[in-house]
Design a protein around this motif. Structure first.
Motif, short mmCIF file in Angstrom:
data_model
loop_
_atom_site.label_atom_id
_atom_site.label_comp_id
_atom_site.label_asym_id
_atom_site.label_seq_id
_atom_site.Cartn_x
_atom_site.Cartn_y
_atom_site.Cartn_z
N LYS A 101 0.83 -1.21 0.00
CA LYS A 101 0.00 0.00 0.00
C LYS A 101 0.86 1.26 0.00
O LYS A 101 0.57 2.24 -0.69
CB LYS A 101 -0.93 0.01 1.22
N ILE A 102 1.93 1.22 0.79
CA ILE A 102 2.81 2.40 0.87
C ILE A 102 3.50 2.64 -0.46
O ILE A 102 3.54 3.78 -0.95
CB ILE A 102 3.83 2.22 2.01
N VAL A 103 4.04 1.58 -1.07
CA VAL A 103 4.74 1.74 -2.34
C VAL A 103 3.79 2.20 -3.43
O VAL A 103 4.13 3.05 -4.25
CB VAL A 103 5.48 0.43 -2.72
N LEU A 104 2.57 1.67 -3.44
CA LEU A 104 1.59 2.11 -4.44
C LEU A 104 1.23 3.58 -4.23
O LEU A 104 1.10 4.34 -5.20
CB LEU A 104 0.34 1.24 -4.41
N MET A 105 1.10 4.00 -2.98
CA MET A 105 0.79 5.40 -2.69
C MET A 105 1.92 6.31 -3.20
O MET A 105 1.66 7.35 -3.82
CB MET A 105 0.60 5.58 -1.18
N VAL A 106 3.16 5.91 -2.97
CA VAL A 106 4.29 6.69 -3.46
C VAL A 106 4.32 6.67 -4.99
O VAL A 106 4.57 7.69 -5.63
CB VAL A 106 5.62 6.17 -2.87
N GLY A 107 4.03 5.51 -5.58
CA GLY A 107 3.96 5.39 -7.03
C GLY A 107 2.91 6.31 -7.62
O GLY A 107 3.13 6.94 -8.66
N ARG A 108 1.77 6.40 -6.95
CA ARG A 108 0.70 7.30 -7.42
C ARG A 108 1.13 8.75 -7.34
O ARG A 108 0.83 9.55 -8.24
CB ARG A 108 -0.59 7.06 -6.63
N ALA A 109 1.84 9.10 -6.26
CA ALA A 109 2.34 10.48 -6.13
C ALA A 109 3.34 10.77 -7.25
O ALA A 109 3.31 11.84 -7.86
CB ALA A 109 2.99 10.68 -4.77
N MET A 110 4.21 9.79 -7.54
CA MET A 110 5.17 9.96 -8.63
C MET A 110 4.45 10.12 -9.97
O MET A 110 4.82 10.98 -10.78
CB MET A 110 6.12 8.76 -8.69
N ALA A 111 3.42 9.31 -10.20
CA ALA A 111 2.65 9.39 -11.45
C ALA A 111 2.00 10.77 -11.59
O ALA A 111 1.99 11.36 -12.68
CB ALA A 111 1.59 8.29 -11.50
N PHE A 112 1.49 11.29 -10.49
CA PHE A 112 0.87 12.61 -10.50
C PHE A 112 1.88 13.68 -10.92
O PHE A 112 1.60 14.51 -11.78
CB PHE A 112 0.30 12.93 -9.11
N PHE A 113 3.06 13.64 -10.31
CA PHE A 113 4.08 14.64 -10.63
C PHE A 113 4.65 14.44 -12.03
O PHE A 113 4.98 15.42 -12.71
CB PHE A 113 5.20 14.65 -9.58
N GLU A 114 4.76 13.20 -12.48
CA GLU A 114 5.22 12.95 -13.85
C GLU A 114 4.21 13.50 -14.86
O GLU A 114 4.59 14.06 -15.87
CB GLU A 114 5.44 11.45 -14.07
N LYS A 115 2.93 13.37 -14.56
CA LYS A 115 1.89 13.89 -15.44
C LYS A 115 1.95 15.42 -15.48
O LYS A 115 1.80 16.02 -16.54
CB LYS A 115 0.51 13.43 -14.93
N LYS A 116 2.22 16.04 -14.34
CA LYS A 116 2.35 17.50 -14.28
C LYS A 116 3.53 17.98 -15.11
O LYS A 116 3.44 18.98 -15.80
CB LYS A 116 2.54 17.97 -12.83
N GLN A 117 4.65 17.23 -15.07
CA GLN A 117 5.83 17.61 -15.85
C GLN A 117 5.55 17.50 -17.34
O GLN A 117 6.00 18.33 -18.11
CB GLN A 117 7.03 16.74 -15.47
N VAL A 118 4.82 16.47 -17.76
CA VAL A 118 4.49 16.30 -19.18
C VAL A 118 3.63 17.46 -19.64
O VAL A 118 3.83 18.00 -20.72
CB VAL A 118 3.79 14.94 -19.41
N LYS A 119 2.67 17.89 -18.82
CA LYS A 119 1.81 19.01 -19.19
C LYS A 119 2.60 20.31 -19.31
O LYS A 119 2.32 21.15 -20.16
CB LYS A 119 0.68 19.18 -18.18
N LYS A 120 3.60 20.51 -18.42
CA LYS A 120 4.42 21.72 -18.48
C LYS A 120 5.24 21.78 -19.76
O LYS A 120 5.43 22.83 -20.34
CB LYS A 120 5.36 21.80 -17.28
N LYS A 121 5.75 20.63 -20.20
CA LYS A 121 6.57 20.58 -21.41
C LYS A 121 5.75 20.80 -22.67
O LYS A 121 6.26 21.29 -23.66
CB LYS A 121 7.30 19.23 -21.50
N ALA A 122 4.48 20.43 -22.62
CA ALA A 122 3.62 20.55 -23.80
C ALA A 122 3.17 21.96 -24.07
O ALA A 122 3.37 22.89 -23.50
CB ALA A 122 2.39 19.67 -23.63
#
Length: 185
Positions: A164-185
Motif C-alpha cells: 500500500k505504501i509503495v503504491l501510494m508513493v507510485g501514485r504520487a510519482m505518477a501525479f508529478f510525472e503527469k504534471k511535468q508532461v503538461k508543463k513541457k507541452a
C-alpha cells in the motif's frame, strides 16, 4: 567494456551521485532550517524541528517499504494500467538505491540538521531562563527519542503494509510525472 567493468563504473557513478545529492540536500535543509529557527520564534523553531523529524520517519518508512515489497502484484497492476503501478515497480526494481537515498542519505541529513536546529532551540530556552546543560540534554533526548521511536514504529508499518505504501508513493510519482508532461507541452 565487459560486464564487470560496466558494473564497477555504474557503482562509481552511483557513489558520486549520492555524494552530490547528499551535499545538495544538506545545504538546502540546513538553510531552510536555519531560516526557520533563527528568524522565527521558539514555537516556529519547534514546528520546524518536528517537521524535520517527521521527514526522517516518513522517508525511512518509504525506504523500508520499498525494500520489503514484492514486485508481482505491481506487475499485475501495471498490466491493468492502475495509476502508479509502473512507478511503484520502478521503485521496487531499484530498491537498493531507493533505500540508500531515503533511509541513509535523507535519514542522516535529517539527523544532523535536526541536531543543529535543536541547539538553536536550546539557546532560545537558555534565554528564557532554562539552565544551558538542561536545555541541551532535553533537546538531545527529545530529538533522539522521537526520531528513534518514530522510525521503529514506522518500520513495522512499512513491512506490514509495504504494498500500500509503495503504491501510494507510485501514485504520487505518477501525479508529478503527469504534471511535468503538461508543463513541457
Amino acid at each position: 567494456m565487459n560486464k564487470k567493468e560496466k558494473s564497477k563504473q555504474g557503482k562509481q557513478r552511483w557513489v558520486i551521485t549520492v555524494v552530490c545529492l547528499s551535499f545538495a540536500l544538506s545545504v538546502a535543509m540546513s538553510l531552510l532550517t536555519r531560516v526557520f529557527t533563527e528568524s522565527a520564534g521558539l514555537f516556529v523553531a519547534l514546528v520546524a524541528l518536528i517537521v524535520l523529524v517527521l521527514v526522517g520517519i516518513i522517508t525511512d518508512m518509504i525506504g523500508t517499504a520499498v525494500t520489503s515489497a514484492e514486485d508481482q502484484p505491481f506487475i499485475a497492476m501495471a498490466s491493468k494500467r492502475i495509476t502508479g503501478a509502473k512507478q511503484a515497480l520502478r521503485l521496487i526494481r531499484k530498491a537498493e538505491r531507493v533505500s540508500s537515498v531515503l533511509n541513509d542519505v535523507v535519514g542522516d541529513i535529517v539527523g544532523i540538521v535536526s541536531g543543529s536546529a535543536g541547539s538553536v532551540i536550546a539557546l532560545s530556552l537558555v534565554t528564557l531562563g532554562v539552565p544551558g546543560a538542561l536545555a541541551s540534554v532535553l533537546m538531545t533526548a527529545f530529538i533522539s527519542a522521537f526520531m528513534i521511536g518514530g522510525k521503529a514504529y514506522a518500520k513495522g508499518i512499512a513491512i506490514e503494509k509495504s504494498g500500500k505504501i509503495v503504491l501510494m508513493v507510485g501514485r504520487a510519482m505518477a501525479f508529478f510525472e503527469k504534471k511535468q508532461v503538461k508543463k513541457k507541452a
